[in-house]
Write an enzyme that holds these catalytic residues in place. Structure first.
Site, PDB file in Angstrom:
ATOM      1  N   ARG A  12      17.035  44.605  28.460  1.00  0.00           N
ATOM      2  CA  ARG A  12      16.735  45.643  27.478  1.00  0.00           C
ATOM      3  C   ARG A  12      17.956  45.913  26.595  1.00  0.00           C
ATOM      4  NH1 ARG A  12      16.133  50.429  32.000  1.00  0.00           N
ATOM      5  NH2 ARG A  12      18.130  50.091  33.022  1.00  0.00           N
ATOM      6  N   ASN A  87      27.487  41.979  29.007  1.00  0.00           N
ATOM      7  CA  ASN A  87      26.878  43.173  28.436  1.00  0.00           C
ATOM      8  C   ASN A  87      26.527  44.226  29.487  1.00  0.00           C
ATOM      9  OD1 ASN A  87      25.084  44.739  26.424  1.00  0.00           O
ATOM     10  ND2 ASN A  87      23.627  44.110  28.005  1.00  0.00           N
ATOM     11  N   SER A 140      33.404  49.687  24.374  1.00  0.00           N
ATOM     12  CA  SER A 140      32.712  50.826  23.791  1.00  0.00           C
ATOM     13  C   SER A 140      33.701  51.625  22.969  1.00  0.00           C
ATOM     14  CB  SER A 140      32.140  51.708  24.908  1.00  0.00           C
ATOM     15  OG  SER A 140      31.771  52.978  24.430  1.00  0.00           O
ATOM     16  N   TYR A 153      33.976  56.099  32.686  1.00  0.00           N
ATOM     17  CA  TYR A 153      33.433  55.098  31.773  1.00  0.00           C
ATOM     18  C   TYR A 153      34.498  54.624  30.785  1.00  0.00           C
ATOM     19  CZ  TYR A 153      30.063  52.967  28.519  1.00  0.00           C
ATOM     20  OH  TYR A 153      29.361  52.097  27.717  1.00  0.00           O
ATOM     21  N   SER A 154      35.246  55.578  30.221  1.00  0.00           N
ATOM     22  CA  SER A 154      36.305  55.221  29.273  1.00  0.00           C
ATOM     23  C   SER A 154      37.364  54.350  29.929  1.00  0.00           C
ATOM     24  CB  SER A 154      36.954  56.490  28.706  1.00  0.00           C
ATOM     25  OG  SER A 154      36.024  57.233  27.944  1.00  0.00           O
ATOM     26  N   ALA A 155      37.712  54.675  31.181  1.00  0.00           N
ATOM     27  CA  ALA A 155      38.700  53.868  31.910  1.00  0.00           C
ATOM     28  C   ALA A 155      38.198  52.443  32.112  1.00  0.00           C
ATOM     29  CB  ALA A 155      39.008  54.515  33.260  1.00  0.00           C
ATOM     30  N   SER A 156      36.943  52.314  32.485  1.00  0.00           N
ATOM     31  CA  SER A 156      36.393  50.973  32.722  1.00  0.00           C
ATOM     32  C   SER A 156      36.329  50.164  31.438  1.00  0.00           C
ATOM     33  CB  SER A 156      34.996  51.075  33.363  1.00  0.00           C
ATOM     34  OG  SER A 156      34.032  51.571  32.452  1.00  0.00           O
ATOM     35  N   LYS A 157      35.942  50.802  30.345  1.00  0.00           N
ATOM     36  CA  LYS A 157      35.798  50.086  29.079  1.00  0.00           C
ATOM     37  C   LYS A 157      37.155  49.780  28.438  1.00  0.00           C
ATOM     38  CE  LYS A 157      31.337  49.616  28.886  1.00  0.00           C
ATOM     39  NZ  LYS A 157      30.710  48.273  28.891  1.00  0.00           N
TER      40      LYS A 157
END
Length: 242
Positions: A12, A87, A140, A153-157
């Site tokens: 998706r 992705n 991101s 999330y910011s840390a991972s990206k």
């Protein structure tokens, strides 16, 4: 064309649109999914309508053992991938002072751990077969600028950006390019509970991005025309910086 492209999280959203866009341009597609096999099957059928081949792989990118076994077997049976689009990812938003351990660990282990788990069994076969291939990661705007409620999330990206740049240096002499696409606010299922009208006010272009606009960039980075571009982070965000 006969070039196999693995796209994680292709059932998706941006992953599906990328699968369709690349298929339309003649690439054979390997659709990855984790928990949505029916949606993956729908993507695969749509991909095949462009006259290319398509197969489905199902595994959790957080599970290193599963990634290694399934990808190794697929490569042995169907050949080395020309390209990979990383992705797949998750978000578990919460403000940091009350963030649960599981929310931190799951997001980092999936998004950043998935980079290692998926690419580790793929890169050496590309090198051994002298494939001048393409690796495209997705970060991101949160990985570039940070965002409230998304420290995990910011840390991972952000980690994906650093990993992409480092890997690009290692693989450049092999002719394998490694680039990162950093979408802004894209109109997919992931933002269904987001106050869209408020977001549009802070986006300079005053609209949300479309998954096709991300897919078209990925298609370019997969092409021969992009063979001298590596280690780059390219944003698709309508001018927005959070």
């Amino acid at each position: 064309m006969g070039k196999n492209i693995l796209i994680t999280g292709a059932s998706r959203g941006i992953g599906k649109e990328t699968a369709l866009y690349l298929a339309k341009n003649g690439y054979d597609i390997v659709v990855h999914c984790n928990s949505s096999p029916l949606k993956a099957a729908e993507t695969a059928e749509a991909v095949k309508s462009f006259g290319v081949s398509c197969r489905i792989l199902q595994f959790n990118i957080k599970d290193r053992k599963s990634c290694f076994e399934i990808l190794k077997k697929d490569i042995e049976e169907n050949g080395v991938y020309f390209g990979v689009v990383l992705n797949a990812g998750i978000a578990k938003d919460n403000v940091f002072p009350v963030m649960e351990d599981e929310e931190w660990d799951d997001v980092l282990d999936t998004n950043l751990g998935g980079f290692y788990n998926v690419l580790k069994p793929i890169v050496m076969p590309m090198i051994e077969k002298r494939i001048k291939g393409r690796i495209i990661t997705l970060s991101s705007i949160s990985g570039l600028a940070g965002n409230r409620g998304q420290v995990n999330y910011s840390a991972s990206k952000a980690g994906i950006i650093g990993a992409t740049k480092a890997l690009s240096l290692e693989l450049a002499k092999r002719g394998i390019t490694v680039n990162c696409v950093a979408p802004g606010i894209i109109e997919t299922e992931m933002i269904k509970n987001v106050p869209v009208d408020e977001l549009k006010k802070v986006i300079p272009m005053k609209r949300l991005g479309q998954a096709k606009e991300v897919a078209s960039l990925i298609n370019y980075l997969m092409s021969e025309d992009s063979s001298y571009i590596t280690g780059q982070v390219i944003s698709v965000n309508g001018g927005l910086y959070l």
